[in-house]
Design a protein around this motif. Structure first.
Motif, PDB file in Angstrom:
ATOM      1  N   VAL A  68       0.838  -1.193   0.000  1.00 47.27           N
ATOM      2  CA  VAL A  68       0.000   0.000   0.000  1.00 47.27           C
ATOM      3  C   VAL A  68       0.880   1.253   0.000  1.00 47.27           C
ATOM      4  O   VAL A  68       0.552   2.263  -0.628  1.00 47.27           O
ATOM      5  N   ALA A  69       2.022   1.181   0.691  1.00 48.83           N
ATOM      6  CA  ALA A  69       2.933   2.329   0.735  1.00 48.83           C
ATOM      7  C   ALA A  69       3.439   2.682  -0.658  1.00 48.83           C
ATOM      8  O   ALA A  69       3.421   3.848  -1.064  1.00 48.83           O
ATOM      9  N   SER A  70       3.881   1.692  -1.406  1.00 50.39           N
ATOM     10  CA  SER A  70       4.372   1.981  -2.754  1.00 50.39           C
ATOM     11  C   SER A  70       3.227   2.295  -3.711  1.00 50.39           C
ATOM     12  O   SER A  70       3.412   3.032  -4.675  1.00 50.39           O
ATOM     13  N   LEU A  71       2.034   1.780  -3.441  1.00 48.82           N
ATOM     14  CA  LEU A  71       0.889   2.073  -4.290  1.00 48.82           C
ATOM     15  C   LEU A  71       0.472   3.534  -4.163  1.00 48.82           C
ATOM     16  O   LEU A  71       0.266   4.227  -5.169  1.00 48.82           O
ATOM     17  N   ILE A  72       0.380   4.031  -2.944  1.00 48.32           N
ATOM     18  CA  ILE A  72       0.007   5.433  -2.728  1.00 48.32           C
ATOM     19  C   ILE A  72       1.067   6.358  -3.308  1.00 48.32           C
ATOM     20  O   ILE A  72       0.770   7.324  -4.016  1.00 48.32           O
ATOM     21  N   GLY A  73       2.330   6.055  -3.033  1.00 45.38           N
ATOM     22  CA  GLY A  73       3.413   6.867  -3.586  1.00 45.38           C
ATOM     23  C   GLY A  73       3.478   6.801  -5.095  1.00 45.38           C
ATOM     24  O   GLY A  73       3.744   7.797  -5.767  1.00 45.38           O
ATOM     25  N   GLY A  74       3.233   5.621  -5.655  1.00 41.49           N
ATOM     26  CA  GLY A  74       3.255   5.469  -7.103  1.00 41.49           C
ATOM     27  C   GLY A  74       2.171   6.274  -7.792  1.00 41.49           C
ATOM     28  O   GLY A  74       2.400   6.860  -8.854  1.00 41.49           O
ATOM     29  N   LEU A  75       0.989   6.320  -7.183  1.00 42.23           N
ATOM     30  CA  LEU A  75      -0.084   7.132  -7.757  1.00 42.23           C
ATOM     31  C   LEU A  75       0.268   8.617  -7.730  1.00 42.23           C
ATOM     32  O   LEU A  75       0.029   9.345  -8.704  1.00 42.23           O
ATOM     33  N   ALA A  76       0.859   9.072  -6.634  1.00 42.25           N
ATOM     34  CA  ALA A  76       1.228  10.485  -6.522  1.00 42.25           C
ATOM     35  C   ALA A  76       2.337  10.851  -7.514  1.00 42.25           C
ATOM     36  O   ALA A  76       2.250  11.865  -8.215  1.00 42.25           O
ATOM     37  N   TYR A  77       3.384  10.029  -7.573  1.00 38.14           N
ATOM     38  CA  TYR A  77       4.490  10.315  -8.489  1.00 38.14           C
ATOM     39  C   TYR A  77       4.044  10.235  -9.944  1.00 38.14           C
ATOM     40  O   TYR A  77       4.469  11.030 -10.774  1.00 38.14           O
ATOM     41  N   THR A  78       3.184   9.274 -10.273  1.00 38.11           N
ATOM     42  CA  THR A  78       2.701   9.159 -11.644  1.00 38.11           C
ATOM     43  C   THR A  78       1.857  10.365 -12.019  1.00 38.11           C
ATOM     44  O   THR A  78       1.969  10.891 -13.133  1.00 38.11           O
ATOM     45  N   GLY A  79       1.011  10.815 -11.094  1.00 39.21           N
ATOM     46  CA  GLY A  79       0.215  12.009 -11.359  1.00 39.21           C
ATOM     47  C   GLY A  79       1.076  13.234 -11.590  1.00 39.21           C
ATOM     48  O   GLY A  79       0.838  14.005 -12.535  1.00 39.21           O
ATOM     49  N   LEU A 128       2.407  -4.323  -7.456  1.00 47.07           N
ATOM     50  CA  LEU A 128       1.543  -5.296  -8.112  1.00 47.07           C
ATOM     51  C   LEU A 128       1.904  -6.750  -7.822  1.00 47.07           C
ATOM     52  O   LEU A 128       1.100  -7.632  -8.072  1.00 47.07           O
ATOM     53  N   PHE A 129       3.092  -7.024  -7.315  1.00 46.05           N
ATOM     54  CA  PHE A 129       3.506  -8.400  -7.086  1.00 46.05           C
ATOM     55  C   PHE A 129       2.646  -9.043  -6.002  1.00 46.05           C
ATOM     56  O   PHE A 129       2.517  -8.509  -4.907  1.00 46.05           O
ATOM     57  N   PRO A 130       2.049 -10.195  -6.281  1.00 45.12           N
ATOM     58  CA  PRO A 130       1.162 -10.826  -5.295  1.00 45.12           C
ATOM     59  C   PRO A 130       1.867 -11.227  -4.007  1.00 45.12           C
ATOM     60  O   PRO A 130       1.261 -11.261  -2.953  1.00 45.12           O
ATOM     61  N   SER A 131       3.153 -11.538  -4.084  1.00 49.98           N
ATOM     62  CA  SER A 131       3.865 -11.949  -2.876  1.00 49.98           C
ATOM     63  C   SER A 131       3.971 -10.824  -1.854  1.00 49.98           C
ATOM     64  O   SER A 131       4.124 -11.085  -0.666  1.00 49.98           O
ATOM     65  N   ARG A 132       3.877  -9.582  -2.288  1.00 47.79           N
ATOM     66  CA  ARG A 132       3.938  -8.477  -1.337  1.00 47.79           C
ATOM     67  C   ARG A 132       2.616  -8.284  -0.615  1.00 47.79           C
ATOM     68  O   ARG A 132       2.568  -7.667   0.436  1.00 47.79           O
ATOM     69  N   TRP A 133       1.531  -8.765  -1.161  1.00 52.44           N
ATOM     70  CA  TRP A 133       0.232  -8.616  -0.516  1.00 52.44           C
ATOM     71  C   TRP A 133      -0.009  -9.693   0.532  1.00 52.44           C
ATOM     72  O   TRP A 133      -0.830  -9.523   1.415  1.00 52.44           O
ATOM     73  N   ARG A 134       0.699 -10.813   0.427  1.00 50.44           N
ATOM     74  CA  ARG A 134       0.526 -11.888   1.396  1.00 50.44           C
ATOM     75  C   ARG A 134       1.350 -11.623   2.641  1.00 50.44           C
ATOM     76  O   ARG A 134       2.408 -11.019   2.575  1.00 50.44           O
ATOM     77  N   ALA A 135       0.865 -12.106   3.754  1.00 50.44           N
ATOM     78  CA  ALA A 135       1.605 -11.973   5.006  1.00 50.44           C
ATOM     79  C   ALA A 135       2.781 -12.945   5.000  1.00 50.44           C
ATOM     80  O   ALA A 135       2.710 -14.035   4.443  1.00 50.44           O
ATOM     81  N   ALA A 136       3.850 -12.534   5.619  1.00 50.26           N
ATOM     82  CA  ALA A 136       5.020 -13.398   5.722  1.00 50.26           C
ATOM     83  C   ALA A 136       4.840 -14.309   6.936  1.00 50.26           C
ATOM     84  O   ALA A 136       4.971 -13.890   8.063  1.00 50.26           O
ATOM     85  N   VAL A 137       4.498 -15.554   6.677  1.00 50.28           N
ATOM     86  CA  VAL A 137       4.300 -16.506   7.759  1.00 50.28           C
ATOM     87  C   VAL A 137       5.448 -17.493   7.743  1.00 50.28           C
ATOM     88  O   VAL A 137       5.750 -18.063   6.707  1.00 50.28           O
ATOM     89  N   PRO A 138       6.091 -17.678   8.876  1.00 49.31           N
ATOM     90  CA  PRO A 138       7.182 -18.654   8.885  1.00 49.31           C
ATOM     91  C   PRO A 138       6.631 -20.071   8.759  1.00 49.31           C
ATOM     92  O   PRO A 138       5.566 -20.386   9.271  1.00 49.31           O
TER      93      PRO A 138
END
Length: 166
Positions: A68-79, A128-138
């Motif tokens: 979400v952090a890179s998504l919000i920043g990406g929208l702002a920088y792209t705009g 956009l990478f799906p692995s970043r949306w999943r929680a890191a579970v050991p």
């Protein structure tokens, strides 16, 4: 950390870090342009500000915090990166005095060169990478049921005895 807390921290980081990095980039580039034109010297404090802004941007790109952090920043920088393209197409979009002079020089340099659009698309792509949306579970440790019982086929009976050599 739970998945909800990770995304909540990602929203906070997405609202705070991209504007901080953008301010560092715009000030650093604007100060370098101004000092190189007026005194023909490289201002090292502006290079330090650029390096700090790059570290913040690298944290947004490579962090496991939340996409979400890179998504919000990406929208702002792209705009902000699309605004110079809109000016090429139809005329002025922003007033010329909306930023201080040196920061405006940095925006014109980064915006018209396409770097803001590049960084925006980079941040959007990273989110956009799906692995970043999943929680890191050991992964749970799996122990064989015969652990500690009997002998192992991989170890000799007496592990302190020297190996047999031919």
């Amino acid at each position: 950390m739970s998945n909800g807390a990770r995304h909540a921290l990602g929203v906070v980081a997405g609202l705070l870090l991209p504007p901080l990095a953008l301010a560092g980039f715009l000030y650093g580039i604007g100060e370098i342009l101004f000092q190189s034109r007026s005194t023909l010297q490289l201002p090292w404090h502006a290079v330090g500000v650029l390096a700090a802004a790059a570290i913040v941007l690298a944290f947004l790109v490579g962090s496991r915090l939340s996409p979400v952090a890179s998504l919000i920043g990406g929208l702002a920088y792209t705009g902000l990166g699309l605004l110079p393209l809109l000016e090429y197409a139809g005329g002025p979009v922003l007033r010329q005095d909306w930023l201080p002079a040196r920061v405006n020089d940095g925006y014109l340099a980064l915006g018209h060169s396409g770097m803001l659009l590049f960084v925006g698309v980079l941040l959007l792509t990273v989110s956009l990478f799906p692995s970043r949306w999943r929680a890191a579970v050991p992964e749970p440790l799996s122990v064989s049921p015969a652990y500690g019982q009997g002998s192992s086929p991989y170890l000799p009976e007496d592990a302190t005895r020297p190996m047999f050599r031919e």
